[in-house]
Design an enzyme around this catalytic site. Structure first.
Site, mmCIF file in Angstrom:
data_model
loop_
_atom_site.group_PDB
_atom_site.id
_atom_site.type_symbol
_atom_site.label_atom_id
_atom_site.label_comp_id
_atom_site.label_asym_id
_atom_site.label_seq_id
_atom_site.Cartn_x
_atom_site.Cartn_y
_atom_site.Cartn_z
ATOM 1 C CG ASP A 139 36.118 42.611 52.348
ATOM 2 O OD1 ASP A 139 35.325 42.353 53.029
ATOM 3 O OD2 ASP A 139 35.653 42.912 51.594
ATOM 4 C CB VAL B 62 39.687 43.206 38.252
ATOM 5 C CG1 VAL B 62 41.158 43.309 37.777
ATOM 6 C CG2 VAL B 62 39.118 44.119 39.659
ATOM 7 C CB ILE C 1 41.126 39.552 36.502
ATOM 8 C CG1 ILE C 1 42.411 39.707 36.006
ATOM 9 C CG2 ILE C 1 41.223 39.064 37.961
ATOM 10 C CD1 ILE C 1 43.503 40.310 36.509
ATOM 11 C CB SER C 2 37.039 39.541 39.218
ATOM 12 O OG SER C 2 38.509 40.764 39.498
ATOM 13 C CB SER C 3 33.280 41.408 37.362
ATOM 14 O OG SER C 3 32.312 40.164 37.464
ATOM 15 N N GLY C 4 33.297 42.640 40.480
ATOM 16 C CA GLY C 4 31.912 43.077 41.363
ATOM 17 C C GLY C 4 31.048 44.347 41.554
ATOM 18 C CE1 TYR D 280 35.881 45.557 41.164
ATOM 19 C CE2 TYR D 280 34.634 44.486 42.177
ATOM 20 C CZ TYR D 280 35.936 44.373 41.657
ATOM 21 O OH TYR D 280 36.650 43.340 41.322
#
EC number: 2.7.11.22
Length: 435
Positions: free
Chosen positions: A181, A63, A55-58, A60
């Site tokens: 946030d 996902v 799905i996504s990354s950041g 952290y």
């Protein structure tokens, strides 16, 4: 006033769905209470979940979307944390403060408008948080409406989104949790139109802190949604910072663009937090110049001298009084909002609520509890618990891909070699890992 089966208000804990088994008093963050979400040991992610894609990354980690095994066919979002690093070298020094906070808070929180943590799974040198899967978020919805031939987000949808968001926020604040946030990307939406406050990585308890909140986290809230007291360098702050962010989100739902879209000045090598001059300018352009008459505490703020300097250098370009009402009326006109249009209108009550959310002085800013009792929600008919109710369009599903290092390397949870993509490098500490 509210639609059938919509959450009802409880003075202790906020709004709760009717007949869903919630107690009349708010679930509390009591350390003596056994956590409803336990830490699972000797269970591997691949034993319980089939990974669908990335799905996504950041900062952290990453996902993934997953489907349950063993008869559990629900969809889940699995957050996989990166290890802490010393420079560019993997050291396995432990989990970040953000990860620990998110795990501890999500394990205790239980509310229909806050994202639901299913379980935490520990594996060798790797940790996963398993959440309910949500098909949309507000950023995705806003982006969908900005495309050609599409129209404004209908006023009833905006009203439902905002009510549910404030509902979840009241629960957090009642239980002494600051989110810190809030932004469209962190407000999740289920396929049935339920709002979930998500991503508690910056959240923290604020009940009798030992030190000022500033001493723990010097930079909180994404710049476009950051409250003026934070921009002015306040060493301690309150739940009012979350309400300012809600005001920014409200404005963005109506205008389909951030209301205060400034550029962030980054910290220097000494980790000194700079005065966010450009962001403050964007706020002043619409809200007017803050003065001690409208915000008595501003003169004691650490960055007050910087504000004075900014005001002197930009004096011809700044409004001394607020321009928010003109911005609001222009927004309604450009978006096609009116009592006779299919989009409806948030009307005068919408402006009054927005102006109280975007109040300079945090001591005067409306609270989540007060906002939920505002005429914007009291007037105008029932509020649907499904924000999509009456909306004829369809939003695209969340993008899920196979384009991720974990998937390509076979280290995705649920494959033969579970764990971090760099776990084979243990014992070769000199090897540097590319992000």
């Amino acid at each position: 006033m509210y639609g059938r089966n919509f959450p009802f208000f409880n003075s202790l804990g906020g709004f709760y769905p009717r007949g869903n088994g919630f107690p009349l008093d708010a679930p509390s963050l009591d350390p003596r209470k056994p956590s409803g979400t336990g830490y699972t040991s000797k269970v591997r992610v691949r034993d319980k979940y089939r990974i669908v894609g990335f799905i996504s990354s950041g900062t952290y980690g990453r996902v993934y979307k997953a489907i349950g095994k063993n008869g559990e066919k629900r969809e889940f979002a699995i957050k996989k944390f990166k290890p802490d690093k010393e420079g560019e070298i993997i050291q396995y020094t432990g989990l970040s403060q953000s990860a620990i906070r998110e795990m501890s808070l999500c394990s205790e929180l239980d509310h229909p408008n806050v994202v639901q943590l299913e379980e935490i799974i520990l594996e060798d040198k790797c940790i996963f948080m398993v959440f309910e899967y949500t098909e949309h978020d507000l950023l995705q919805i806003i982006h969908h409406h900005t495309q050609p031939q599409r129209h404004a987000i209908p006023a009833p949808m905006v009203r439902s989104i905002l009510f549910q968001l404030l509902n979840g926020l009241l629960y957090l604040h009642t239980n002494w949790v600051l989110h810190r946030d809030l932004k469209p990307a962190n407000i999740l939406v289920t396929s049935s139109g339920a709002i979930r406050v998500g991503d508690l990585g910056l959240a923290r308890l604020f009940y009798k802190p030992l030190n000022s909140l500033f001493s723990g986290d010097k930079v909180v809230v994404t710049i476009w949604y950051r409250a003026p007291e934070l921009l002015m360098g306040s060493r301690h702050y309150t739940p009012a910072v979350d309400l300012w962010a809600v005001g920014c989100i409200f404005a963005e739902l109506l205008s389909l663009r951030p209301i205060f879209k400034g550029e962030e000045a980054k910290m220097d090598s000494k980790k000194t937090v700079p005065f966010q001059r450009n962001q403050m300018m964007k706020i002043i352009e619409i809200m007017g110049l803050p003065t001690k008459e409208i915000w008595p505490g501003i003169t004691s703020m650490p960055e007050f001298s910087q504000l004075q300097s900014l005001a002197m250098s930009r004096a011809p370009h700044f409004n001394r009084s607020s321009n928010l009402e003109n911005w609001y009326q222009s927004c309604l006109k450009n978006g096609g909002y009116s009592a006779n249009s299919s989009a409806g209108t948030p009307g005068a009550d919408g402006f009054d609520l927005l102006s109280r959310l975007l109040e300079y002085d945090p001591t005067k800013r409306i609270t989540a509890r007060e906002a939920l009792e505002h005429p914007y929600f009291k007037n105008g008919g029932p509020i649907s618990a499904n924000c999509f109710e009456g909306f004829e369009g369809k939003y695209p599903h969340r993008r899920v891909t196979q384009d991720d290092n974990d998937i390509r390397s076979g280290s995705l949870p649920g494959t033969k070699r579970s764990g971090l993509p760099d776990d084979s490098l243990m014992g070769r500490a000199s090897k540097r890992i590319k992000e």
